[in-house]
Design an enzyme around this catalytic site. Structure first.
Site, PDB file in Angstrom:
ATOM      1  N   ASP A  23      -8.795  -1.720   9.476  1.00  0.00           N
ATOM      2  CA  ASP A  23      -9.710  -1.741  10.617  1.00  0.00           C
ATOM      3  C   ASP A  23      -9.523  -3.013  11.432  1.00  0.00           C
ATOM      4  O   ASP A  23      -9.521  -2.997  12.669  1.00  0.00           O
ATOM      5  CB  ASP A  23     -11.163  -1.683  10.126  1.00  0.00           C
ATOM      6  CG  ASP A  23     -11.789  -0.326  10.331  1.00  0.00           C
ATOM      7  OD1 ASP A  23     -11.075   0.623  10.681  1.00  0.00           O
ATOM      8  OD2 ASP A  23     -13.013  -0.220  10.135  1.00  0.00           O
TER       9      ASP A  23
ATOM     10  N   GLU B 225       1.170   0.728   9.705  1.00  0.00           N
ATOM     11  CA  GLU B 225      -0.289   0.642   9.679  1.00  0.00           C
ATOM     12  C   GLU B 225      -0.956   1.861  10.313  1.00  0.00           C
ATOM     13  O   GLU B 225      -2.003   1.763  10.960  1.00  0.00           O
ATOM     14  CB  GLU B 225      -0.773  -0.662  10.335  1.00  0.00           C
ATOM     15  CG  GLU B 225      -0.412  -1.882   9.509  1.00  0.00           C
ATOM     16  CD  GLU B 225      -1.023  -3.163  10.032  1.00  0.00           C
ATOM     17  OE1 GLU B 225      -2.198  -3.120  10.458  1.00  0.00           O
ATOM     18  OE2 GLU B 225      -0.334  -4.193  10.003  1.00  0.00           O
ATOM     19  N   GLY B 226      -0.337   3.006  10.098  1.00  0.00           N
ATOM     20  CA  GLY B 226      -0.877   4.258  10.622  1.00  0.00           C
ATOM     21  C   GLY B 226      -0.142   4.696  11.864  1.00  0.00           C
ATOM     22  O   GLY B 226      -0.305   4.098  12.933  1.00  0.00           O
TER      23      GLY B 226
ATOM     24  N   PRO C 103       6.567   5.881  -1.706  1.00  0.00           N
ATOM     25  CA  PRO C 103       7.650   6.729  -1.191  1.00  0.00           C
ATOM     26  C   PRO C 103       7.237   8.164  -0.880  1.00  0.00           C
ATOM     27  O   PRO C 103       7.688   8.740   0.103  1.00  0.00           O
ATOM     28  CB  PRO C 103       8.691   6.692  -2.319  1.00  0.00           C
ATOM     29  CG  PRO C 103       8.434   5.410  -3.028  1.00  0.00           C
ATOM     30  CD  PRO C 103       6.958   5.201  -2.955  1.00  0.00           C
TER      31      PRO C 103
ATOM     32  N   SER D  47       1.543   7.848   5.025  1.00  0.00           N
ATOM     33  CA  SER D  47       0.217   7.564   5.584  1.00  0.00           C
ATOM     34  C   SER D  47      -0.919   8.194   4.793  1.00  0.00           C
ATOM     35  O   SER D  47      -2.093   7.870   5.023  1.00  0.00           O
ATOM     36  CB  SER D  47       0.151   8.055   7.035  1.00  0.00           C
ATOM     37  OG  SER D  47       1.053   7.340   7.857  1.00  0.00           O
TER      38      SER D  47
ATOM     39  N   GLN E 157      15.112   0.278  32.106  1.00  0.00           N
ATOM     40  CA  GLN E 157      15.653   1.069  33.224  1.00  0.00           C
ATOM     41  C   GLN E 157      15.886   0.200  34.459  1.00  0.00           C
ATOM     42  O   GLN E 157      16.908   0.324  35.143  1.00  0.00           O
ATOM     43  CB  GLN E 157      14.689   2.211  33.554  1.00  0.00           C
ATOM     44  CG  GLN E 157      15.265   3.277  34.457  1.00  0.00           C
ATOM     45  CD  GLN E 157      16.301   4.139  33.748  1.00  0.00           C
ATOM     46  OE1 GLN E 157      16.316   4.216  32.536  1.00  0.00           O
ATOM     47  NE2 GLN E 157      17.174   4.767  34.522  1.00  0.00           N
TER      48      GLN E 157
ATOM     49  N   LEU F 291       0.809  -1.209   0.000  1.00  0.00           N
ATOM     50  CA  LEU F 291       0.000   0.000   0.000  1.00  0.00           C
ATOM     51  C   LEU F 291       0.850   1.270   0.000  1.00  0.00           C
ATOM     52  O   LEU F 291       0.594   2.208  -0.767  1.00  0.00           O
ATOM     53  CB  LEU F 291      -0.924   0.002   1.228  1.00  0.00           C
ATOM     54  CG  LEU F 291      -1.832   1.213   1.430  1.00  0.00           C
ATOM     55  CD1 LEU F 291      -2.825   1.337   0.273  1.00  0.00           C
ATOM     56  CD2 LEU F 291      -2.582   1.107   2.762  1.00  0.00           C
TER      57      LEU F 291
ATOM     58  N   GLN G 209      10.215   1.542  47.063  1.00  0.00           N
ATOM     59  CA  GLN G 209       8.898   2.097  46.726  1.00  0.00           C
ATOM     60  C   GLN G 209       8.858   2.620  45.291  1.00  0.00           C
ATOM     61  O   GLN G 209       7.845   2.464  44.603  1.00  0.00           O
ATOM     62  CB  GLN G 209       8.548   3.200  47.713  1.00  0.00           C
ATOM     63  CG  GLN G 209       7.086   3.634  47.634  1.00  0.00           C
ATOM     64  CD  GLN G 209       6.725   4.586  48.760  1.00  0.00           C
ATOM     65  OE1 GLN G 209       7.480   5.498  49.077  1.00  0.00           O
ATOM     66  NE2 GLN G 209       5.577   4.371  49.384  1.00  0.00           N
TER      67      GLN G 209
END
Length: 381
Positions: free
Chosen positions: A237, A361-362, A127, A131, A334, A124, A276
């Protein structure tokens, strides 16, 4: 083993729990050689096909169980990112055929892709448009009983190893989004060439494709001429939710690794988990994972329950799950200290794997635009 309690949520049924157990069994037995990415993907497709997992990627009647797709991607991603990739592309690459293909098209290709005997790809992106799919410029010109394709596609997953490509090109019925169509193009078709293989921080088969006077029969058209944009968005979708599921799998593995680290690593004579601040990180990670899972399986359940489109739900699932998985994995790195950035350590590999999911894909910002537009449209009636 990662938390399995979500399998009892009301979004999932007994058959999904059985399926998840089967996927877990297969995933635990996979042996992936990452030395040769192309060969690893070919072998994974064959293994997943032999195990029956690729049956979830398409069916003769066009039905797709999105919850099964999500469960499979989540579990495979937790075990190995390339295994998830190999599975996902068999679904995405043939999604248009499953949802919109003719009986003959499904009969020719789905038995091959569902058994791992053929590898598929979804072509799809171009270049110059990224999107902005409606601005694609590749053309498909009618010539008697054929279409002639000219143009270029890039960032195509499985590019270079696929046996068939679902290709979107402009047929000119109308300007913009309404003038595109979808085609099945076998990899051996004259005029189709792989012009560049693309390397990324987490190796996957990716390529740029060139189409020069590439002739395909009119029977290669998926759906009707001019429906290509609708077909592409309908496929996305479905599969955007599964991208979120893959991110969820990466995040679950990161939390598992972090829990092992903080319970076994000591500082000043006590385990890290007694601090903590460390507990705060663990709490945030666990909360983000559950929230992502709720959005993913809500979207998948809605589609499986008969919703024609789940654009808003899928966009939310992909946006939140991928962005938060990035945060979960960063916290895991981390908590590992210097070991977290050592090449080959699990959390280091996850850190490289997750980044692309916020783009393909977006991209995340595109998902925000989609969610805002859908929300505003609903408010305006």
């Amino acid at each position: 083993m990662s938390d399995q309690s979500y399998l009892n949520w009301p979004f999932l049924e007994a058959e999904h729990r059985d399926w998840a157990a089967r996927v877990e069994e297969v995933a635990a037995g996979l042996s992936v050689d990452h030395g040769d990415t192309d060969q690893a993907c070919r072998a994974l497709v064959l293994d997943l096909g032999a195990a029956g997992l690729l049956q979830a990627t398409g069916s003769a009647d066009g039905a797709l169980d999105v919850r099964k797709l999500c469960l499979t991607r989540e579990i495979l991603a937790r075990h190995d990112g390339l295994a998830d990739f190999a599975f996902a592309m068999q679904g995405l690459g043939t999604g248009a055929i499953s949802l919109f293909g003719t009986e003959a098209q499904r009969g020719e290709w789905l038995p091959k892709t569902r058994t791992g005997k053929a590898i598929s790809a979804f072509a799809l992106t171009e270049p110059g448009t990224g999107s902005d799919v409606a601005a694609n410029t590749m053309t498909a010109t009618r010539d008697g009983d054929h279409f002639v394709l000219n143009g270029e596609k890039t960032w195509i997953s499985n590019g270079g190893i696929a046996d068939l490509y679902t290709v979107f090109a402009r047929t000119g019925e109308a300007p913009g989004a309404k003038g595109m169509s979808a085609f099945i193009v076998p990899a051996a078709t004259p005029g189709l060439e792989i012009t560049e293989r693309l390397e990324t921080i987490a190796p996957h088969p990716l390529a740029t494709l060139s189409f020069v006077d590439c002739r395909v029969p009119a029977s290669a058209l998926i759906g009707e001429a001019g429906q290509g944009f609708k077909i592409a968005m309908s496929v996305l979708d479905v599969f955007r939710s599964t991208v979120g599921a893959a991110a969820l799998g990466f995040a679950r593995r990161a939390l598992d690794e972090a829990l092992t680290r903080v319970s076994s690593r000591c500082v000043q004579g006590a385990p890290l988990m007694d601090l903590q601040m460390v507990q705060g990180h663990i709490a945030d990670m666990a909360t983000d994972i559950d929230a992502a899972a709720l959005l993913i399986y809500r979207a998948a359940w809605a589609k499986d329950s008969g919703a024609a489109r789940i654009t808003r739900e899928a966009a939310m699932a992909k946006l939140f799950a991928t962005d938060q998985a990035q945060q979960v994995i960063d916290k895991a790195v981390q908590l590992h200290g210097g070991d977290g950035v050592r090449s080959g350590v699990v959390v280091e590999k996850l850190y490289r794997e997750i980044r692309a999911l916020r783009i393909y894909e977006g991209a995340s910002d595109v998902q925000r635009v989609i969610i805002a537009r859908q929300t505003l449209a609903a408010q305006q009636g």
